[in-house]
Each structure stands twice: as C-alpha cells, then as structure tokens.
Enzyme design. Sequence first.
Site, PDB file in Angstrom:
ATOM      1  N   ASP A 112      -2.376 -23.041  35.173  1.00 38.12           N
ATOM      2  CA  ASP A 112      -3.063 -23.529  33.983  1.00 38.12           C
ATOM      3  C   ASP A 112      -2.069 -24.265  33.084  1.00 38.12           C
ATOM      4  OD1 ASP A 112      -5.068 -23.631  31.862  1.00 38.12           O
ATOM      5  OD2 ASP A 112      -3.904 -22.029  30.919  1.00 38.12           O
ATOM      6  N   ASP A 147      -2.595 -25.504  29.130  1.00 45.33           N
ATOM      7  CA  ASP A 147      -2.539 -25.049  27.736  1.00 45.33           C
ATOM      8  C   ASP A 147      -2.589 -23.521  27.664  1.00 45.33           C
ATOM      9  OD1 ASP A 147      -2.748 -27.741  27.531  1.00 45.33           O
ATOM     10  OD2 ASP A 147      -4.626 -27.769  26.409  1.00 45.33           O
ATOM     11  N   CYS A 193     -10.646 -30.891  34.302  1.00 50.00           N
ATOM     12  CA  CYS A 193     -12.079 -30.920  34.000  1.00 50.00           C
ATOM     13  C   CYS A 193     -12.241 -31.378  32.550  1.00 50.00           C
ATOM     14  CB  CYS A 193     -12.712 -29.543  34.188  1.00 50.00           C
ATOM     15  SG  CYS A 193     -14.413 -29.466  33.558  1.00 50.00           S
ATOM     16  N   HIS A 233     -15.099 -31.626  30.817  1.00 52.35           N
ATOM     17  CA  HIS A 233     -16.408 -31.259  30.280  1.00 52.35           C
ATOM     18  C   HIS A 233     -16.332 -30.096  29.289  1.00 52.35           C
ATOM     19  CE1 HIS A 233     -17.235 -32.974  34.400  1.00 52.35           C
ATOM     20  NE2 HIS A 233     -17.948 -33.773  33.621  1.00 52.35           N
ATOM     21  N   CYS A 251     -20.972 -27.889  34.199  1.00 47.66           N
ATOM     22  CA  CYS A 251     -20.484 -28.645  35.358  1.00 47.66           C
ATOM     23  C   CYS A 251     -19.972 -27.680  36.424  1.00 47.66           C
ATOM     24  CB  CYS A 251     -19.369 -29.596  34.928  1.00 47.66           C
ATOM     25  SG  CYS A 251     -17.857 -28.728  34.424  1.00 47.66           S
TER      26      CYS A 251
END
EC number: 3.1.3.15
Length: 355
Positions: free
Chosen positions: A9, A11, A93, A95, A101
């Site tokens: 990941d 952030d 991503c 969204h 999504c």
Amino acid sequence: MKQKILFIDRDGTLIHEPSNDCQVDAINKLEFKKYIISSLCQLMNFGYKFVMVTNQDGLGSKSFPRENFNIPHFFMLNIFRSEGIIFEDVLICPHFLDDNCDCRKPQTKLLKPWLKKNKIDKQRSYVIGDRETDMELAKNINLTGIQYKEKEFNWIDITKEIIKRNRYREVIRETKETYIHIKLWLDLEHHSCIQTGINFFDHMLEQLSIHSGISMYILAKGDLQIDDHHTIEDTGIVLGEALSQALNNKNGLSRYGFVLPMDESQAKCIIDLSNRPYLSFNAHFKHKMVGDMNTDMVEHFFYSLCCSMKITLHIDVKGKNDHHCIESLFKAFGRALRKAVKIEGNTLPTSKGIL
C-alpha cells in the site's frame, strides 16, 4: 522460478497519509515512513520485488486533479529509484467507495494480471498495508497479510518478520538405501521433530536444533538392518543442503561463529560460511558405540554436512566420557552456527563480492 512479491500500500504504509484530506497532492505533504528506504533495500537484497497497490479516492476529479497527484507521486518514485528501489508495477484505483467498482481494494481486479502469470511464490509473498482492507485483499488473493502499525509494528519489525519466514527450506533425498526428508526454519526456535531410527543420533540432532536456534523437521528411514552408516551420512548430506539453500542469500550474515570450551568435555568449534568445504576434526572416542550410534559416524556426519553445506569447520573435543564428548560437539556446533547465520547488516560479508 516463482518470484517473491510484496504488494505494498502507498498512503499510510510507504508514505504518511494526511489526516485532514487523505490526499498527498503537493510536495510539502510528502513524508516517507520511518525506516522505509533501508527496509526495502534489505528486502530487495533477499530477492523481493515490489508492486504498489493504492486507492486514490476521486483521482482525476476536480477535488483531486491528476497533475496535483503526479508531482509528489513521481517525486516519491524518483527518490526510491535513486536508492535502487524499483516498483515493478504501480496499481491505482481512482474511484470513490460509493462507486462500487471492482478495482478498489480489497477487490482484486488490479492484481489479476499478476495472478494470471502464476509466477508468484505464494508461500513467501505478502500484502503489506495499514488498513483492514489491505488484509482483506491479502485474503482475497490467498496471500499472507502484514499490517503496518507505526508504533507497534513498523518497517523494522516487518522486515525482520519477512526475513524470518523467508529463511526456510525443505529438501528430500531418496536413494535405494535411504529416504531423508528435512524441513528447517533458521529463525524459528523450539519447533523440532526428529526421527532417524537411531535414538542417540536423534538426541544429538535435538541438541543441535536447540543450541542453534533452528527448528528442524527430520525424518530419516534407512537400511538400519545393516548398520547406521547410510542413514547418518545421508542425513548429514541433506541437512547440509537444506542449511545451504536457506542461506542462499548471504547479505548481512555474520558468517563466522565460534565457541570456546563448554561442559567438562572442553568442546571447541569454529565455523566459516565460506562456500569452501573443509573439516578439521579432532576427537578420540574410547568406545565403538554410544547407545545405538557408532562413534565412527560422528566425524563422518560432520564431514558429510561440511561438504554439502560448503562450510569450513574446525571442531575439537577432549574428555573422559564419550557421551559427554559427542553431545558437547553437537552443542558447540549449534552455538557456533547460531552466531554464523545471524543477520547483522545488509552487505555481503566478504571483500570478493561473492560468497
């Protein structure tokens, strides 16, 4: 050969996530997590490749223009690159959660090209992130998840945990004379199961496991109706192979180990993970057998192990009791091995550039 991958990941894991708007949209908001550079460098030395997987809510919208995202993002990637850290892929991503999504973590659409390759070493690949959604993603792609927690489980802890799980090997050798199956974990203690059919040999291998801090599963079946030669010899060969393979990446190794006299038997052991097999064995036993083990096979066990592990080993013992002498040899070797396999840094412990 299957590849070890860390799906990481961004952030909150690689860099700090601003608490006010959760957007890193300016250079002055870019802050790397503590120990991240040194940790990724160390993991890279252990053969890991990195893939970044990140949810960026509304990326490309008016509230989060892509150009505002790109400036700190590519600045971050350039800093990583300057330290030799390359991300094989960056999966984003854009969204919102309400968009429903199929690419937003913990959904798996973004990772499907990687999963389709079927080249991921799933036993030694991980998903690393600070959120529960990262752990759910790991579960959805059948990988182990490691949750980053700045105060409780930071990048130093994560790196140690991955390396600990990484230094594992399983070797099976089957001949007309023996069947040897060995699994070992260099950084896991007190989880051993040893069965060779030779009770005293089992006891010695248990001492080796305890004093080295290496968990061992050893199953040996041999032609004991003849004698113990093939069983002990082949156990030494396979144990050496397993140790050598578990130590395949020698970056950061202590390399050397030694112990001075211990117990009344005065056992000494000096070891060098040199990739040059050599044994100096100085021990004299009064009896042909100790328990159900031939004392002639003690030296041959260490010789077989040295040759397959490709180490330099000097062992010496003096004492009155054969049982104590042999036991102290295995204990001393275990203690020396514990020191030699310890990771103390990131560099290869040699001036030759190869070990």
